[in-house]
Structure formats: C-alpha cells, structure tokens
Scaffold this motif. Structure first.
Motif, PDB file in Angstrom:
ATOM      1  N   TRP A   1      -4.291   2.069  17.135  1.00 19.07           N
ATOM      2  CA  TRP A   1      -4.984   2.175  15.846  1.00 19.07           C
ATOM      3  C   TRP A   1      -3.979   2.406  14.719  1.00 19.07           C
ATOM      4  CZ3 TRP A   1      -5.511   5.817  11.968  1.00 19.07           C
ATOM      5  CH2 TRP A   1      -6.512   5.570  11.023  1.00 19.07           C
TER       6      TRP A   1
ATOM      7  N   SER B   1      -0.894   1.522  14.642  1.00 17.31           N
ATOM      8  CA  SER B   1      -0.189   0.251  14.457  1.00 17.31           C
ATOM      9  C   SER B   1      -1.029  -0.711  13.632  1.00 17.31           C
ATOM     10  CB  SER B   1       0.146  -0.353  15.821  1.00 17.31           C
ATOM     11  OG  SER B   1       0.751  -1.619  15.686  1.00 17.31           O
ATOM     12  N   GLN B   2      -2.318  -0.738  13.884  1.00 20.17           N
ATOM     13  CA  GLN B   2      -3.212  -1.635  13.143  1.00 20.17           C
ATOM     14  C   GLN B   2      -3.358  -1.242  11.676  1.00 20.17           C
ATOM     15  OE1 GLN B   2      -6.637  -1.257  15.683  1.00 20.17           O
ATOM     16  NE2 GLN B   2      -5.976  -2.897  17.066  1.00 20.17           N
ATOM     17  N   GLN B   3      -2.991  -0.006  11.342  1.00 24.08           N
ATOM     18  CA  GLN B   3      -3.008   0.433   9.935  1.00 24.08           C
ATOM     19  C   GLN B   3      -1.705   0.065   9.226  1.00 24.08           C
ATOM     20  OE1 GLN B   3      -6.160   1.469   9.380  1.00 24.08           O
ATOM     21  NE2 GLN B   3      -6.166   1.155  11.610  1.00 24.08           N
TER      22      GLN B   3
END
Length: 223
Positions: A53, A55-57
C-alpha cells in the motif's frame, strides 16, 4: 528474544500477527505525516501488505526482516520476482520499488540505509520484551534522519493477564523510550478488544490501539 524464536514462528506458520488486509489506520493517518515520495523504512517488516500500500502511494519502501521465508512469501504473494544480492550482514531483495533486507535489525547502520526520512512501525516495538524495546528505540533513533517522521502503533493491555508477543506498550512507555530524540504526537487511542477474541478470552477489559507520530528532533532534548 532470540533469533531462533522468530525463525520458528515463520517456519511453523504461527503468524497471528500478520494482517490479511492493509491496516485501515495506516490508510487513515498516513496522510497526517505530510510526506510526498520519501522512502519509507519498515523495521521488522514480515510480509506485511501495508508495504505494498505504501508503495502504491508513491513511496519507495525499505524493510528489514530476520526471516528469509517471510521476505520470500511477500514477493511471492505479490507475484514479484526480486533481484537478490549480499550486502555486508544482510541479503537484499528488491523488486518494483520495494527493497527488503534479510537479517538482524540491530546490524543495520545509518551509513548503509541513508538516514531514512520516514518510517512505519505497526508491529515492531510490540514484538519485543521490555529490555529489548529500549535497545530497539535507541537503535531506531540512531538510524532515522533529522526531521524524519514515523507513524507508530502500539497496543496497551493488562500485561499480567497474558504473555507477549505482542507485548503491551503504553503511551507512557512510548514517551520514556522516544522523548529525548523525537517530538511525540499521540494521535488517538481506541479500544479494539472486540476485534481480538484471543485477548478477550484472557479476561481483559480493554486492549487499546495507540497511534503516534514521531518527529526526529534536530538536537537532543535536554532535561
């Protein structure tokens, strides 16, 4: 706690601490840190889905984990094929902006990891018994960069009613561990006993999730 204990935990799949979903309190409170694309340090990271999560930000993620099995499972769970190389005391796995080092947290040096500007600790401090928590907090402060911001979660419950891990860490203890190196903001306390039947079965009347932001001070606090 000895290294063999944690290796055994992963080898025998005794990982009740592993959350099957991204922590909702991470999603809610991470924006309060005001970060952009800083690398996020995740100590004692296991195979937490929270790292994906983050990383996805837009954050590069750097974690350290004693168990190679946990790290291998993280990349397998996300269908990633990591590059692997040896680095001094650790073995480095990396893929898609997520770099995980297999080895002992206490063997890290600030020179190796570059004084991180951000960190996330959901289950590291509470994984350790009292004497190791003091050592952990001192090492963590040594590693983090000046002005860095950390989202820290602990749980607080009547320790005499149940052995850890996870261990009870109160807001008072957080102050004692970190106050000389960090500005501490206590974000929230929430009783989550209704979500923790194992704790309720031990006769607890509360199990509080405590949430903090730690900001590394430019100079040490002098009392």
């Amino acid at each position: 706690m000895k290294r063999d204990f944690w290796h055994s935990v992963w080898q025998n799949n005794r990982i009740n601490f592993h959350q099957p979903n991204v922590n909702p309190y991470l999603q809610k409170y991470w924006p309060t840190l005001g970060l952009s694309n800083e690398t996020v340090f995740v100590p004692l990271c296991g195979k937490s889905k929270d790292m994906m999560w983050l990383s996805q930000q837009g954050h590069p993620v750097f974690g350290v984990e004693l168990s190679r099995l946990a790290v291998e499972q993280f990349y397998a769970d996300h269908r990633l094929q990591p590059d692997i190389e040896d680095v001094v005391h650790h073995q480095r796995f990396s893929a898609s902006g997520i770099e995980l080092w297999v080895g002992d947290f206490f063997d890290l040096t600030a020179e190796e990891i570059g004084h991180p500007a951000a960190a996330y600790d959901r289950a590291s401090l509470i994984a350790l018994p009292p004497l190791m928590r003091a050592e952990y907090a001192a090492k963590f402060a040594q590693l983090m960069g000046k002005g860095s911001r950390t989202l820290l979660f602990t749980i607080d419950y009547p320790q005499e009613k149940m052995d850890g891990p996870p261990f009870a860490v109160s807001p008072i203890e957080v102050e004692l561990l970190y106050e000389k190196k960090f500005k501490i903001t206590h974000l929230r306390s929430r009783n989550i006993l209704d979500r923790s039947p194992r704790f309720a079965a031990n006769g607890m009347d509360h199990m509080n999730l405590e949430m903090f932001v730690l900001e590394k001070m430019v100079s040490d606090r002098v009392d």
